[in-house]
Scaffold this motif. Sequence first.
Motif, mmCIF file in Angstrom:
data_model
loop_
_atom_site.group_PDB
_atom_site.id
_atom_site.type_symbol
_atom_site.label_atom_id
_atom_site.label_comp_id
_atom_site.label_asym_id
_atom_site.label_seq_id
_atom_site.Cartn_x
_atom_site.Cartn_y
_atom_site.Cartn_z
ATOM 1 N N ASP A 142 -9.664 -52.163 -1.715
ATOM 2 C CA ASP A 142 -8.865 -51.473 -0.698
ATOM 3 C C ASP A 142 -9.810 -50.703 0.210
ATOM 4 O O ASP A 142 -10.472 -49.747 -0.220
ATOM 5 C CB ASP A 142 -7.870 -50.530 -1.374
ATOM 6 N N ARG A 188 -4.855 -47.960 -5.044
ATOM 7 C CA ARG A 188 -5.798 -48.311 -6.112
ATOM 8 C C ARG A 188 -5.348 -47.788 -7.474
ATOM 9 O O ARG A 188 -5.492 -48.466 -8.482
ATOM 10 C CB ARG A 188 -7.206 -47.822 -5.790
ATOM 11 N N SER A 192 -4.139 -50.419 -10.320
ATOM 12 C CA SER A 192 -4.964 -50.453 -11.524
ATOM 13 C C SER A 192 -4.139 -50.183 -12.774
ATOM 14 O O SER A 192 -4.381 -50.781 -13.832
ATOM 15 C CB SER A 192 -6.104 -49.440 -11.418
ATOM 16 N N THR A 198 -8.381 -52.269 -9.262
ATOM 17 C CA THR A 198 -8.575 -52.043 -7.833
ATOM 18 C C THR A 198 -9.466 -50.836 -7.588
ATOM 19 O O THR A 198 -9.349 -49.811 -8.258
ATOM 20 C CB THR A 198 -7.220 -51.843 -7.135
ATOM 21 N N THR A 200 -11.300 -48.382 -4.296
ATOM 22 C CA THR A 200 -11.322 -48.024 -2.879
ATOM 23 C C THR A 200 -12.749 -48.112 -2.378
ATOM 24 O O THR A 200 -13.673 -47.606 -3.028
ATOM 25 C CB THR A 200 -10.792 -46.598 -2.667
#
Length: 334
Positions: A142, A188, A192, A198, A200
């Motif tokens: 992200d 995120r 997750s 995920t 950032t």
Amino acid sequence: MSHEGAFTYDGGKVAPGETQNIRYGISETYMGDPVRIPVTVVNGTEPGPTAVLTAAAHGDELNGVEVVRTVAHEWDHTDLHGTLVCLPVLNVPGFLAQQRYLPIYDRDLNRSFPGSETGTSARRMANRIFENFVEPGDFGLDFHTSTRGRTNMLHVRADTDSEGVERVAKAFGSNVVIDGAGPEGTLRREASERETATVTVEMGEAHRFQRELIDRALAGVESVFAEFGLRRTDAVRWPGWRTVIDGASEKTWLRADVGGLVDMHYDGGDLVREGESVCTITDPFKTESETVIAPFTGLLVGVLENPLVYPGNPVCHLVELDASTRRALEREQS
């Protein structure tokens, strides 16, 4: 983590070997017209994981837009093992208005995930995005920038207590990883917690494309894809040195105690030693000045770009480095 068959979403599916560019409806305007976000799904002919790339959850953060567009439309995916889901502009209303938040009630889309079918307008948008394109992923990147008036060196924010998230963070190959789950409602964190590992990626400043950072981020994406087998290359990166800033590390936003005009003495990514002057704040006549001093030796992860401050405004984000990391950074910068 290996998937075969079609990638499905509410309204369609993408078969193996197929690429679709979708304008996907997530809301409606005051006139009843659809609000659509761009989505590109590339489904490889070979089985593999599903990667989700997202950008512009804050509508004025543009560097990641170019990263995601480049991966979707300029990379060769002939030998892709798995599925690639690219969402270059999550917050289309904010993007069109060139502002951080959704223009509707000034809501933050990146505090609205995973969303709700019956919640606020922001949560309904988040729900459409999350259920259809984020939650089906195995891992996610992200992309963000600093907010207006500040800039960030390229770094990753990740919950390294999660083995899957830590693997993504390290594979991206940034020098700095800031550890933490992230605030509730962020893409995120919510992804997750639902097994889409995920991170950032923070890079640069709002309202612009910064080519050097975009290219470095693209190298990070390639490294992650190599780590997870989407691209059969040996491109997994080691950045030369890495520091993980966790709860035991000292970190702080240094703030102005007076109003005035700021002269920054360092750039983002610089090493600052304890007791050194990070910046000077002066009045319009330069008759009064205030110096901001580094309380410990550390790395400037984020710095002010707009040189005007009120008392209490942040001027830089300083994080502590251990001795070995400091030496590695000094060698690099020399």
